[in-house]
Design a protein around this motif. Structure first.
Motif, PDB file in Angstrom:
ATOM      1  N   ARG A 251       0.863  -1.236   0.023  1.00 34.23           N
ATOM      2  CA  ARG A 251       0.070  -0.123   0.084  1.00 34.23           C
ATOM      3  C   ARG A 251       0.874   1.330   0.115  1.00 34.23           C
ATOM      4  NH1 ARG A 251      -3.665  -3.081   2.986  1.00 34.23           N
ATOM      5  NH2 ARG A 251      -2.475  -2.895   4.941  1.00 34.23           N
ATOM      6  N   ARG A 252       1.996   1.171   0.701  1.00 27.14           N
ATOM      7  CA  ARG A 252       2.712   2.402   0.849  1.00 27.14           C
ATOM      8  C   ARG A 252       3.409   2.637  -0.515  1.00 27.14           C
ATOM      9  NH1 ARG A 252       4.848   3.203   7.213  1.00 27.14           N
ATOM     10  NH2 ARG A 252       3.173   2.654   8.015  1.00 27.14           N
ATOM     11  N   LEU A 253       3.918   1.596  -1.081  1.00 28.62           N
ATOM     12  CA  LEU A 253       4.667   1.824  -2.241  1.00 28.62           C
ATOM     13  C   LEU A 253       3.534   2.106  -3.280  1.00 28.62           C
ATOM     14  CD1 LEU A 253       6.645  -1.528  -2.567  1.00 28.62           C
ATOM     15  CD2 LEU A 253       7.525   0.620  -2.043  1.00 28.62           C
ATOM     16  N   GLU A 254       2.494   1.883  -3.464  1.00 23.84           N
ATOM     17  CA  GLU A 254       1.535   2.041  -4.621  1.00 23.84           C
ATOM     18  C   GLU A 254       1.045   3.672  -4.354  1.00 23.84           C
ATOM     19  OE1 GLU A 254      -1.442  -0.928  -4.966  1.00 23.84           O
ATOM     20  OE2 GLU A 254      -0.237  -1.894  -6.584  1.00 23.84           O
ATOM     21  N   GLY A 255       0.931   3.924  -2.835  1.00 21.38           N
ATOM     22  CA  GLY A 255       0.454   5.105  -2.465  1.00 21.38           C
ATOM     23  C   GLY A 255       1.470   6.326  -2.667  1.00 21.38           C
ATOM     24  N   GLY A 256       2.847   6.031  -2.903  1.00 19.33           N
ATOM     25  CA  GLY A 256       3.988   7.173  -3.055  1.00 19.33           C
ATOM     26  C   GLY A 256       4.462   7.534  -1.749  1.00 19.33           C
ATOM     27  N   VAL A 257       4.170   6.660  -0.791  1.00 16.93           N
ATOM     28  CA  VAL A 257       4.780   7.110   0.647  1.00 16.93           C
ATOM     29  C   VAL A 257       6.255   6.524   0.402  1.00 16.93           C
ATOM     30  CG1 VAL A 257       4.732   6.479   3.046  1.00 16.93           C
ATOM     31  CG2 VAL A 257       2.636   6.722   1.887  1.00 16.93           C
ATOM     32  N   TYR A 258       6.567   5.540   0.007  1.00 19.16           N
ATOM     33  CA  TYR A 258       7.906   5.304  -0.343  1.00 19.16           C
ATOM     34  C   TYR A 258       8.050   5.220  -1.962  1.00 19.16           C
ATOM     35  CZ  TYR A 258       7.680   3.373   4.409  1.00 19.16           C
ATOM     36  OH  TYR A 258       7.388   2.941   5.863  1.00 19.16           O
ATOM     37  N   LEU A 259       9.256   5.760  -2.161  1.00 14.79           N
ATOM     38  CA  LEU A 259       9.810   5.853  -3.663  1.00 14.79           C
ATOM     39  C   LEU A 259      10.923   5.051  -4.033  1.00 14.79           C
ATOM     40  CD1 LEU A 259       9.037   9.843  -4.226  1.00 14.79           C
ATOM     41  CD2 LEU A 259       7.208   7.754  -4.541  1.00 14.79           C
ATOM     42  N   ALA A 260      11.209   4.897  -5.161  1.00 13.52           N
ATOM     43  CA  ALA A 260      12.533   4.592  -5.529  1.00 13.52           C
ATOM     44  C   ALA A 260      13.444   5.487  -5.840  1.00 13.52           C
ATOM     45  CB  ALA A 260      12.321   3.706  -6.769  1.00 13.52           C
ATOM     46  N   SER A 261      14.523   5.769  -4.899  1.00  9.37           N
ATOM     47  CA  SER A 261      15.537   6.824  -5.247  1.00  9.37           C
ATOM     48  C   SER A 261      16.758   6.425  -4.549  1.00  9.37           C
ATOM     49  CB  SER A 261      14.752   8.174  -4.369  1.00  9.37           C
ATOM     50  OG  SER A 261      14.548   8.005  -3.234  1.00  9.37           O
ATOM     51  N   PRO A 262      17.809   7.243  -4.631  1.00 13.91           N
ATOM     52  CA  PRO A 262      19.087   6.731  -4.206  1.00 13.91           C
ATOM     53  C   PRO A 262      18.949   6.782  -2.777  1.00 13.91           C
ATOM     54  CG  PRO A 262      19.495   8.390  -6.002  1.00 13.91           C
ATOM     55  CD  PRO A 262      17.983   8.294  -5.580  1.00 13.91           C
ATOM     56  N   LEU A 263      19.428   5.640  -1.970  1.00 14.11           N
ATOM     57  CA  LEU A 263      19.448   5.172  -0.636  1.00 14.11           C
ATOM     58  C   LEU A 263      20.813   6.062  -0.012  1.00 14.11           C
ATOM     59  CD1 LEU A 263      18.659   1.562  -0.268  1.00 14.11           C
ATOM     60  CD2 LEU A 263      16.984   3.487  -0.550  1.00 14.11           C
ATOM     61  N   GLU A 264      21.735   6.145  -0.845  1.00 12.45           N
ATOM     62  CA  GLU A 264      22.991   7.076  -0.775  1.00 12.45           C
ATOM     63  C   GLU A 264      23.152   8.173  -1.336  1.00 12.45           C
ATOM     64  OE1 GLU A 264      26.211   3.975   1.465  1.00 12.45           O
ATOM     65  OE2 GLU A 264      25.471   3.311  -0.414  1.00 12.45           O
ATOM     66  N   PRO A 265      22.221   9.055  -1.418  1.00 11.74           N
ATOM     67  CA  PRO A 265      22.278  10.208  -2.461  1.00 11.74           C
ATOM     68  C   PRO A 265      23.640  10.855  -2.509  1.00 11.74           C
ATOM     69  CG  PRO A 265      20.939  10.724  -0.401  1.00 11.74           C
ATOM     70  CD  PRO A 265      21.500   9.594  -0.298  1.00 11.74           C
ATOM     71  N   PRO A 266      23.920  11.202  -3.780  1.00 15.58           N
ATOM     72  CA  PRO A 266      23.215  11.354  -4.917  1.00 15.58           C
ATOM     73  C   PRO A 266      23.464  10.304  -5.918  1.00 15.58           C
ATOM     74  CG  PRO A 266      25.050  12.958  -5.157  1.00 15.58           C
ATOM     75  CD  PRO A 266      25.181  12.289  -3.698  1.00 15.58           C
ATOM     76  N   ASP A 267      24.308   9.141  -5.430  1.00 14.74           N
ATOM     77  CA  ASP A 267      24.900   8.114  -6.198  1.00 14.74           C
ATOM     78  C   ASP A 267      23.618   7.309  -6.927  1.00 14.74           C
ATOM     79  OD1 ASP A 267      26.092   5.946  -7.118  1.00 14.74           O
ATOM     80  OD2 ASP A 267      27.080   5.460  -5.582  1.00 14.74           O
ATOM     81  N   PRO A 268      23.601   7.498  -8.218  1.00 10.43           N
ATOM     82  CA  PRO A 268      22.586   6.534  -8.891  1.00 10.43           C
ATOM     83  C   PRO A 268      22.594   5.218  -8.865  1.00 10.43           C
ATOM     84  CG  PRO A 268      23.910   7.524 -10.492  1.00 10.43           C
ATOM     85  CD  PRO A 268      24.270   8.065  -9.100  1.00 10.43           C
ATOM     86  N   ARG A 269      23.565   4.613  -8.375  1.00 11.06           N
ATOM     87  CA  ARG A 269      23.963   3.185  -8.183  1.00 11.06           C
ATOM     88  C   ARG A 269      22.936   2.792  -6.972  1.00 11.06           C
ATOM     89  NH1 ARG A 269      30.272   2.937  -8.568  1.00 11.06           N
ATOM     90  NH2 ARG A 269      29.819   4.900  -7.241  1.00 11.06           N
ATOM     91  N   SER A 270      22.860   3.533  -6.099  1.00 12.99           N
ATOM     92  CA  SER A 270      22.238   3.337  -4.950  1.00 12.99           C
ATOM     93  C   SER A 270      20.670   3.189  -4.821  1.00 12.99           C
ATOM     94  CB  SER A 270      22.680   4.083  -3.733  1.00 12.99           C
ATOM     95  OG  SER A 270      22.380   5.257  -4.025  1.00 12.99           O
ATOM     96  N   VAL A 271      19.989   3.339  -5.796  1.00 12.54           N
ATOM     97  CA  VAL A 271      18.603   3.445  -6.009  1.00 12.54           C
ATOM     98  C   VAL A 271      17.968   2.302  -5.422  1.00 12.54           C
ATOM     99  CG1 VAL A 271      16.697   3.551  -7.551  1.00 12.54           C
ATOM    100  CG2 VAL A 271      18.539   5.124  -7.954  1.00 12.54           C
ATOM    101  N   GLY A 272      17.223   2.385  -4.622  1.00  9.60           N
ATOM    102  CA  GLY A 272      16.101   1.044  -3.976  1.00  9.60           C
ATOM    103  C   GLY A 272      14.809   1.868  -3.396  1.00  9.60           C
TER     104      GLY A 272
END
Length: 441
Positions: A251-272
């Motif tokens: 529900r949180r994923l579909e509702g946009g509460v959690y997004l796919a984005s860098p976990l260690e910003p701004p490194d694009p290899r860390s997207v989760g």
């Protein structure tokens, strides 16, 4: 498709010789529907937003694989347990996340705690399970979500049966973990994070934790040498926590509460899956002179503190809150100082003042920012231009603060070439609380 019409055939295909008692089979239909819906929601989201994570999902575990799992952990006496039935049905949809690097880690750390057959299976997994095609690290692809702050990193992976058996056996030997517990998800680093299922009560528990004032509203559970927290609301009915937790995650994923984005910003290899909320009641946002601030926090029980995220951007044309450069008074603006206010339950407050944020002095422009940092000499050096939003993530400390707010002072133009008077950008108040009736991720 619909649940199988003939449940006798279904139980044979699913459980093999390890079939549940007849009395327990009455619960199979609703459990099977819940398992399929919970996995389906997470899988659909991952397919759209994070296909690399979806690629880690294992196929259904076969009846033979399940029987071997039950035998390895001596679970024959718990086959009437609804939590074990639910776990089997979840593994009959997807056998967790099969990631080659996780098998390598288990071989390296658990070599003396697994039997030869399991060791051989892990060797095969190390070369046969998912590995990122670009050679990037796979540690950010955990479907349980993750975050980072300073040098701390966590990203929870939903484990397949061989790794559940390996890590559960290890904790039985090393931490006195009672035999009714399974390690169903994990990440390992400076501060390990585990998700355990109690097959007696059905509770799903997160840990290990250090008790703090933040946890007064929640029950701490002992499991051998581990201290754990139940991750679903206290008011939730007991027995199906893992299903409830996975459904809420979807529900949180579909509702946009959690997004796919860098976990260690701004490194694009860390997207989760980033666990800092980007919508909902735990997320705040405001715009001051065209600069948008968004902020949120999450509780990290393994570190006995809150991690928080503050995101800064100069609002671009077409976005809500945008002001033309002439109206806001600058083309660019650079972060100079910060002022944080951490409020206590007794009405007191801790004040924090300082320059920059963790040595960063981002220069904002529409669409991106320049990564200026303080050098060892104390001088601020120019960095590379980056696209998107500047993200600052840190820890709140181990005190008893219940909320966080403050302001950030910006200089129009840049610190080297000011184009106007310094001005304050508000950071709205956001909570540092763990209530009894909320989920933990």
């Amino acid at each position: 498709g619909a649940p199988p019409r003939h449940w006798t055939d279904f139980t044979v295909r699913t459980f093999g010789a390890s079939q549940p008692p007849a009395a327990a089979r009455a619960t199979l239909a609703p459990l099977w529907q819940s398992a399929r819906e919970a996995w389906g929601c997470v899988s659909r989201w991952a397919g759209d937003a994070l296909p690399e994570a979806k690629a880690t999902l294992g196929p259904p575990a076969s009846a033979t694989e399940w029987q071997l799992f039950v035998s390895r952990l001596g679970l024959e006496g718990l086959q009437a347990s609804e939590p074990l039935l639910a776990y089997r049905l979840l593994s009959a949809v997807h056998d967790g996340q099969r990631v080659a690097s996780d098998a390598v880690t288990a071989l390296r750390q658990l070599r003396d705690f697994v039997d030869p057959d399991l060791r051989q299976a892990l060797h095969a997994a190390a070369s046969g399970w998912y590995s990122h095609p670009s050679g990037w690290e796979d540690e950010c692809l955990g479907l349980g979500g993750g975050f980072s702050a300073y040098s701390n990193f966590a990203c929870l992976r939903l484990l397949p049966l061989p790794l559940v058996a390996a890590w559960t056996g290890f904790l039985r030997a090393q931490s006195g973990l009672p035999e009714r517990f399974l390690v169903v998800a994990a990440c390992f680093g400076d501060a390990p994070r585990l998700l355990l299922s109690d097959l007696a009560s059905g509770d799903l528990l997160l840990g290990p934790i250090s008790p703090t004032p933040h946890l007064e509203a929640r029950q701490v559970v002992a499991a051998g040498n581990l201290r754990l927290l139940r991750v679903v609301p206290a008011s939730a009915p007991r027995g199906r926590d893992l299903l409830l937790w996975l459904e809420e995650l979807g529900r949180r994923l579909e509702g946009g509460v959690y997004l796919a984005s860098p976990l260690e910003p701004p490194d694009p290899r860390s997207v989760g899956i980033c666990l800092f909320p980007q919508a909902g009641e735990k997320h705040v946002s405001c715009v001051t002179r065209g600069i948008r601030v968004t902020a949120s926090a999450l509780y990290a029980p393994e570190m006995a503190t809150f991690a928080y995220s503050i995101r800064l951007a100069l609002v671009a044309p077409g976005e809500e809150g945008h002001l033309p450069a002439a109206q806001r008074g600058f083309e660019t603006a650079q972060l100079h100082t910060r002022h944080w206010v951490l409020r206590q339950a007794d009405g007191g407050a801790d004040q924090v003042h300082g320059k920059g944020v963790v040595g960063n002095f981002p220069l904002l422009r529409e669409g991106g920012w320049r990564d200026d940092k303080q050098r060892h000499s104390g001088r601020i050096g120019q960095g590379e231009w980056c696209e998107g939003v500047f993200v600052y993530q840190s820890l709140s400390g181990r005190g008893s603060s219940i909320s966080f707010e403050g302001s950030i002072d910006f200089v129009p133009g840049s610190l080297e070439a000011p184009a106007g008077e310094e001005f304050a950008v508000a950071v709205p108040r956001f909570p540092l609380l763990v209530g009894a009736d909320e989920y933990l991720f």
